[in-house]
Design a protein around this motif. Structure first.
Motif, mmCIF file in Angstrom:
data_model
loop_
_atom_site.group_PDB
_atom_site.id
_atom_site.type_symbol
_atom_site.label_atom_id
_atom_site.label_comp_id
_atom_site.label_asym_id
_atom_site.label_seq_id
_atom_site.Cartn_x
_atom_site.Cartn_y
_atom_site.Cartn_z
ATOM 1 N N GLU A 1 0.827 -1.206 0.000
ATOM 2 C CA GLU A 1 0.000 0.000 0.000
ATOM 3 C C GLU A 1 0.861 1.255 0.000
ATOM 4 O OE1 GLU A 1 -3.626 2.322 0.260
ATOM 5 O OE2 GLU A 1 -2.964 0.411 -0.607
ATOM 6 N N ALA A 2 1.969 1.245 0.766
ATOM 7 C CA ALA A 2 2.869 2.397 0.770
ATOM 8 C C ALA A 2 3.440 2.638 -0.629
ATOM 9 C CB ALA A 2 3.994 2.176 1.780
ATOM 10 N N ALA A 3 3.792 1.569 -1.325
ATOM 11 C CA ALA A 3 4.329 1.704 -2.684
ATOM 12 C C ALA A 3 3.274 2.216 -3.646
ATOM 13 C CB ALA A 3 4.874 0.356 -3.160
ATOM 14 N N ARG A 4 2.036 1.838 -3.421
ATOM 15 C CA ARG A 4 0.958 2.264 -4.314
ATOM 16 C C ARG A 4 0.717 3.768 -4.241
ATOM 17 N NH1 ARG A 4 -4.371 3.393 -4.465
ATOM 18 N NH2 ARG A 4 -4.587 3.294 -2.188
ATOM 19 N N ILE A 5 0.849 4.342 -3.056
ATOM 20 C CA ILE A 5 0.499 5.753 -2.896
ATOM 21 C C ILE A 5 1.700 6.666 -2.737
ATOM 22 C CG2 ILE A 5 -1.780 5.256 -1.947
ATOM 23 C CD1 ILE A 5 -0.725 5.525 0.797
ATOM 24 N N ASP A 6 2.907 6.094 -2.614
ATOM 25 C CA ASP A 6 4.115 6.908 -2.466
ATOM 26 C C ASP A 6 5.080 6.563 -3.594
ATOM 27 O OD1 ASP A 6 6.426 8.222 -1.772
ATOM 28 O OD2 ASP A 6 6.440 7.557 0.319
ATOM 29 N N PRO A 7 5.263 7.458 -4.561
ATOM 30 C CA PRO A 7 6.155 7.170 -5.691
ATOM 31 C C PRO A 7 7.594 6.890 -5.267
ATOM 32 C CG PRO A 7 4.805 9.114 -6.124
ATOM 33 C CD PRO A 7 4.620 8.774 -4.680
ATOM 34 N N GLY A 8 7.972 7.331 -4.092
ATOM 35 C CA GLY A 8 9.337 7.122 -3.635
ATOM 36 C C GLY A 8 9.599 5.760 -3.047
#
Length: 285
Positions: A86-93
């Protein structure tokens, strides 16, 4: 007696009810002020359970900090990888897990911890704190005696004067279950902040009482429920709970907490939270 009962989330084992209340209360009152309301300090209490997770002291220098090698329980691993995705889905970094990394190896777990600690949602959070948070969630869901003790803290805080329960993160799970067993003349309203209640498999399907026909049961005699979630809150993976829990008035509200998407205080200072608190404290008909 307290009109508002607060219920905290994980990683509060070195705090205490008064210490934590001193952090939350100004934020709660700030949000309420933005919404045009007021609340006296003596009307608020903290249903504290963090000490249940605190290890007893020893004569040694203590155990070494938790690491990726300690994330061996399948539930801990699944929750960690879900947060990472989920973090990867919403954070491009944040580089997300590839399909091959679903294998539960220490290397993959370390990659997940590294990715989350460098994401804008968990910036600077040490690995051992993330691992500790995972353990607390899992222990609550799988250790019945501990679960009963924690829920009792919330039930003991409820009185006939209680009009509102505000619960954050794991505390929303605790409050949800505790309110099923609560019996008061004037049922309180419920506000959940950054709640993981809708995560199927790991959280939702382990609730007590269990969901029926794919839907969560309404939490006892709660008269209304407002669920507040930041779009970037990876812990509150399912932002809308109204389609998941039926049987009463449940309203989903979106807020923006900035980089501290899951922290309790930005949730509490939000005008939207203040409006929900004010509505819950209005005189009963």
């Amino acid at each position: 007696m307290a009109r508002v009962v607060l219920v905290h989330g994980v990683a509060q084992q070195t705090m205490g009810p008064e210490t934590l209340l001193a952090q939350w209360l100004p934020a709660l009152r700030d949000g309420l002020t933005l919404a045009g309301g007021t609340l006296a300090s003596e009307q608020v209490t903290m249903a504290f359970y963090g000490d249940v997770f605190r290890r007893a002291g020893t004569r040694t220098l203590g155990e070494p900090p938790l690491t990726a090698a300690d994330v061996t329980d399948p539930l801990d691993q699944e929750l960690l990888l879900t947060w990472w995705a989920e973090a990867a889905r919403i954070d491009p970094g944040v580089t997300g897990p590839a399909a091959t990394t679903r294998l539960r190896t220490p290397f993959v777990i370390q990659r997940a911890l590294d990715a989350l600690s460098h994401s804008r949602f968990f910036t600077g959070l040490a690995d051992h704190l993330l691992v500790g948070a995972l353990r607390q969630v899992r222990r609550y869901l799988t250790e019945d005696d501990l679960r009963q003790r924690i829920r009792r803290r919330v039930r003991d805080a409820l009185t006939e004067d209680t009009r509102l329960v505000v619960a954050h993160s794991l505390g929303s799970v605790v409050a949800y279950e505790a309110l099923h067993a609560a019996t008061t003349t004037h049922p309180p309203a419920l506000i959940t902040l950054g709640s993981p209640l809708g995560i199927r498999g790991m959280i939702f399907d382990r609730l007590v009482p269990a969901p029926q026909a794919g839907a969560g049961q309404w939490p006892g005699q709660v008269r209304s429920w407002t669920n507040i979630a930041d779009r970037g809150d990876v812990v509150a993976l399912v932002k809308a709970l109204a389609p998941v829990f039926r049987g009463g008035a449940l309203t989903d509200v979106a807020v923006h907490n900035g980089v501290k998407a899951h922290d309790a205080r930005p949730y509490l200072t939000a005008r939207e939270t203040g409006a929900a608190v004010r509505a819950a404290l209005e005189p009963l008909p």
